[in-house]
Design a protein around this motif. Sequence first.
Motif, PDB file in Angstrom:
ATOM      1  N   LEU A 110       0.793  -1.228   0.000  1.00 13.44           N
ATOM      2  CA  LEU A 110       0.000   0.000   0.000  1.00 13.44           C
ATOM      3  C   LEU A 110       0.826   1.279   0.000  1.00 13.44           C
ATOM      4  N   PHE A 154       0.230   3.792  -2.674  1.00 15.77           N
ATOM      5  CA  PHE A 154      -0.829   4.806  -2.575  1.00 15.77           C
ATOM      6  C   PHE A 154      -0.597   5.767  -1.410  1.00 15.77           C
ATOM      7  N   ILE A 161      -4.083   7.466  -0.118  1.00 17.82           N
ATOM      8  CA  ILE A 161      -4.969   6.499   0.537  1.00 17.82           C
ATOM      9  C   ILE A 161      -5.656   7.079   1.767  1.00 17.82           C
ATOM     10  N   VAL A 187      -9.709   5.873   2.636  1.00 22.89           N
ATOM     11  CA  VAL A 187      -9.182   4.515   2.799  1.00 22.89           C
ATOM     12  C   VAL A 187     -10.120   3.469   2.188  1.00 22.89           C
ATOM     13  N   THR A 227     -10.126   3.754  -1.674  1.00 17.06           N
ATOM     14  CA  THR A 227      -8.873   3.313  -2.293  1.00 17.06           C
ATOM     15  C   THR A 227      -8.776   1.795  -2.290  1.00 17.06           C
ATOM     16  N   SER A 279       0.976   5.244   7.513  1.00 16.60           N
ATOM     17  CA  SER A 279      -0.223   6.034   7.268  1.00 16.60           C
ATOM     18  C   SER A 279      -0.082   7.413   7.902  1.00 16.60           C
ATOM     19  N   TYR A 283      -3.979   3.075   9.009  1.00 14.76           N
ATOM     20  CA  TYR A 283      -4.849   3.927   8.199  1.00 14.76           C
ATOM     21  C   TYR A 283      -6.012   4.453   9.035  1.00 14.76           C
TER      22      TYR A 283
END
Length: 307
Positions: free
Chosen positions: A42, A45, A49, A53, A56, A73, A79
Amino acid sequence: MQNRKQFLQTAATLSLGSIALSNKTFAALLRGKKYPPAGLQLFTFFNEIDADVPGTLKKIATVGYKEIESAFSKKGGYYGMKPKEFAAMLKDMGMSWKSHHVLGAQFKLPPGAKMPVDADGKPIIIPPMRNLKENMQQLVDEAAEGGVEFLVCASTPITTLEDVKASIEVLNKTDEACKKAGIGFAYHNHDAEFRSVEGQIPYELFLAQTTMKMELDLAWATKGGKDPVELFKQHPKRFPLWHVKDLDAKHETVLPVGEGTIDYKRIFDAASTAGMKHFFIEHDMPKNPLTSITSSFNYLNKMLYKK
């Protein structure tokens, strides 16, 4: 993957049909059954993202990805979620959380270095992050809580030999903690680990002085002057995780898989020697992450599963 019963049924059908297949042809028939589904790191992104979240992740699932490796994140945590919440969200979308990246120590730029830039040419902003040196047990416990198979050290200080020795101590302690928690632990490389530090190669020291597994970033290893297949032969079954990205001829620009110069067919043919269990497509700071991961997915899907 094809289970034993399905394999025997296939073999019986071929026999009853009096189809004479050479070993090579039969292997080709089953090609693609030996590889796990395509995964995504991830970090690809990173710049977008956190703004959405769920949205995405849905886009990623729509492409066809089934396995996820998480990273850092800007929202903190996973995230903005707790480990179990993040795992549940992925499961609801038909994906599974396989591994998570953490830092080995507090993030610091090397002397004279500048922050990498995003797709707009602006230096990326990295929020405060926990690390294995200071928060090891908490990170291990959270990874176990989320049900991931592997906790992965994304990077660790290696500027001096003293840095390398201190990092090895942290990595060994984390490996033991992960074993007690029932999860695996691996180290992810860049190209710097293959360069000499005071006469020693950090990656060689990591291999020799730890028993942890390795997540080989195939492109960065290639840029560092190493042949991934030879590494697999020298250290069989040590590489259960891979990062898959491509590079241009000068090894300066990251590209979607299949658009560069790395011979991925040769590398995937050595998956058994490596002990590969999961591979994660990654593209560092692409201009259009979704376009990039779709191109990489389609290329590998054709190469691995459509023959």
